[in-house]
Write a protein that holds these residues in place. Structure first.
Motif, PDB file in Angstrom:
ATOM      1  N   ARG A  19       0.609  -1.683   0.064  1.00 52.20           N
ATOM      2  CA  ARG A  19      -0.506  -0.358   0.022  1.00 52.20           C
ATOM      3  C   ARG A  19       1.006   1.228  -0.286  1.00 52.20           C
ATOM      4  N   TRP A  20       1.496   1.222   0.890  1.00 49.01           N
ATOM      5  CA  TRP A  20       2.967   2.211   0.390  1.00 49.01           C
ATOM      6  C   TRP A  20       3.766   2.678  -0.424  1.00 49.01           C
ATOM      7  N   VAL A  21       3.828   1.333  -0.493  1.00 45.24           N
ATOM      8  CA  VAL A  21       4.544   1.768  -1.854  1.00 45.24           C
ATOM      9  C   VAL A  21       4.191   1.645  -3.455  1.00 45.24           C
ATOM     10  N   TYR A  22       3.193   0.845  -3.435  1.00 42.53           N
ATOM     11  CA  TYR A  22       1.915   1.227  -4.864  1.00 42.53           C
ATOM     12  C   TYR A  22       1.592   2.524  -4.441  1.00 42.53           C
ATOM     13  N   SER A  23       1.481   3.164  -3.735  1.00 44.25           N
ATOM     14  CA  SER A  23       0.809   4.953  -3.850  1.00 44.25           C
ATOM     15  C   SER A  23       1.503   5.267  -4.516  1.00 44.25           C
ATOM     16  N   ARG A  24       2.853   5.502  -3.886  1.00 42.50           N
ATOM     17  CA  ARG A  24       4.177   6.040  -4.213  1.00 42.50           C
ATOM     18  C   ARG A  24       4.522   6.236  -5.961  1.00 42.50           C
ATOM     19  N   LEU A  25       4.374   4.736  -6.192  1.00 46.68           N
ATOM     20  CA  LEU A  25       4.698   4.695  -7.720  1.00 46.68           C
ATOM     21  C   LEU A  25       3.606   4.820  -8.945  1.00 46.68           C
ATOM     22  N   VAL A  26       2.100   4.816  -8.373  1.00 43.22           N
ATOM     23  CA  VAL A  26       1.193   5.915  -8.674  1.00 43.22           C
ATOM     24  C   VAL A  26       1.667   6.768  -9.109  1.00 43.22           C
ATOM     25  N   ALA A  27       1.912   7.364  -7.687  1.00 43.22           N
ATOM     26  CA  ALA A  27       1.652   9.355  -7.834  1.00 43.22           C
ATOM     27  C   ALA A  27       3.236   9.424  -8.697  1.00 43.22           C
ATOM     28  N   GLU A  28       3.842   8.481  -8.727  1.00 42.33           N
ATOM     29  CA  GLU A  28       4.747   9.051  -9.868  1.00 42.33           C
ATOM     30  C   GLU A  28       4.500   8.357 -11.484  1.00 42.33           C
ATOM     31  N   GLY A  29       3.662   8.090 -11.316  1.00 43.34           N
ATOM     32  CA  GLY A  29       3.154   7.727 -12.810  1.00 43.34           C
ATOM     33  C   GLY A  29       3.971   6.094 -12.666  1.00 43.34           C
ATOM     34  N   ARG A  30       4.459   5.794 -12.181  1.00 42.43           N
ATOM     35  CA  ARG A  30       5.255   4.318 -12.048  1.00 42.43           C
ATOM     36  C   ARG A  30       4.542   2.815 -12.270  1.00 42.43           C
ATOM     37  N   MET A  31       3.013   3.067 -12.309  1.00 40.73           N
ATOM     38  CA  MET A  31       2.582   2.342 -11.905  1.00 40.73           C
ATOM     39  C   MET A  31       1.086   2.547 -12.055  1.00 40.73           C
ATOM     40  N   ARG A  32      -0.171   2.145 -12.795  1.00 39.76           N
ATOM     41  CA  ARG A  32      -0.990   2.080 -13.055  1.00 39.76           C
ATOM     42  C   ARG A  32      -1.865   1.894 -11.811  1.00 39.76           C
ATOM     43  N   GLN A  33      -2.725   3.063 -11.225  1.00 38.53           N
ATOM     44  CA  GLN A  33      -3.754   2.790  -9.998  1.00 38.53           C
ATOM     45  C   GLN A  33      -4.174   0.835  -9.786  1.00 38.53           C
ATOM     46  N   GLN A  34      -5.540   0.570 -11.158  1.00 40.51           N
ATOM     47  CA  GLN A  34      -5.532  -0.613 -11.319  1.00 40.51           C
ATOM     48  C   GLN A  34      -4.747  -1.859 -11.071  1.00 40.51           C
ATOM     49  N   SER A  35      -3.086  -1.631 -11.563  1.00 40.97           N
ATOM     50  CA  SER A  35      -2.789  -2.675 -11.160  1.00 40.97           C
ATOM     51  C   SER A  35      -1.986  -2.574  -9.569  1.00 40.97           C
ATOM     52  N   ALA A  36      -1.870  -1.519  -9.080  1.00 46.04           N
ATOM     53  CA  ALA A  36      -2.106  -1.397  -7.681  1.00 46.04           C
ATOM     54  C   ALA A  36      -2.553  -2.268  -6.966  1.00 46.04           C
ATOM     55  N   GLU A  37      -4.093  -1.925  -7.459  1.00 41.45           N
ATOM     56  CA  GLU A  37      -5.159  -1.748  -6.738  1.00 41.45           C
ATOM     57  C   GLU A  37      -5.688  -3.752  -6.707  1.00 41.45           C
ATOM     58  N   HIS A  38      -4.988  -4.983  -7.728  1.00 43.83           N
ATOM     59  CA  HIS A  38      -5.163  -5.217  -8.334  1.00 43.83           C
ATOM     60  C   HIS A  38      -4.064  -6.171  -7.649  1.00 43.83           C
ATOM     61  N   GLU A  39      -3.045  -5.978  -6.908  1.00 45.34           N
ATOM     62  CA  GLU A  39      -1.710  -6.777  -6.483  1.00 45.34           C
ATOM     63  C   GLU A  39      -1.955  -6.337  -4.797  1.00 45.34           C
ATOM     64  N   ILE A  40      -2.395  -5.557  -4.704  1.00 47.98           N
ATOM     65  CA  ILE A  40      -2.642  -5.595  -3.252  1.00 47.98           C
ATOM     66  C   ILE A  40      -3.913  -6.640  -2.968  1.00 47.98           C
ATOM     67  N   GLU A  41      -4.919  -6.358  -3.599  1.00 46.41           N
ATOM     68  CA  GLU A  41      -5.991  -7.660  -3.372  1.00 46.41           C
ATOM     69  C   GLU A  41      -5.488  -9.041  -3.397  1.00 46.41           C
ATOM     70  N   VAL A  42      -5.033  -9.239  -3.837  1.00 48.33           N
ATOM     71  CA  VAL A  42      -4.161 -10.279  -4.274  1.00 48.33           C
ATOM     72  C   VAL A  42      -3.449 -10.721  -3.096  1.00 48.33           C
ATOM     73  N   MET A  43      -2.820  -9.827  -2.308  1.00 44.28           N
ATOM     74  CA  MET A  43      -2.030 -10.088  -1.483  1.00 44.28           C
ATOM     75  C   MET A  43      -2.604 -10.405  -0.188  1.00 44.28           C
ATOM     76  N   GLN A  44      -3.760  -9.338  -0.201  1.00 44.49           N
ATOM     77  CA  GLN A  44      -4.625  -9.648   1.169  1.00 44.49           C
ATOM     78  C   GLN A  44      -5.539 -11.272   1.265  1.00 44.49           C
TER      79      GLN A  44
END
Length: 65
Positions: A19-44
């Motif tokens: 959650r911490w790292v991906y939010s930064r990557l999304v803010a920097e444009g280095r990761m899509r929000q949808q990808s971040a949410e999916h990866e977090i959902e899988v780990m959860q």
């Protein structure tokens, strides 16, 4: 042997880290929000599974009173 509880705790920490790292990557444009949410959902889901298995394991190993 690594217990289900240890695995559950590790997976829960990983969810927080993602959650911490991906939010930064999304803010920097280095990761899509949808990808971040999916990866977090899988780990959860993994963390939830291990937590459930840990609860079951602990119930089975308790001595009856």
């Amino acid at each position: 042997m690594i217990s289900y509880r240890e695995k559950a705790n590790c997976a829960a920490r990983e969810v927080k880290q993602r959650r911490w790292v991906y939010s930064r990557l999304v803010a920097e444009g280095r990761m899509r929000q949808q990808s971040a949410e999916h990866e977090i959902e899988v780990m959860q889901a993994i963390a939830d599974d291990y937590s459930r298995w840990a609860d079951e394991e602990e119930l089975q190993t308790r001595l009856p009173l």
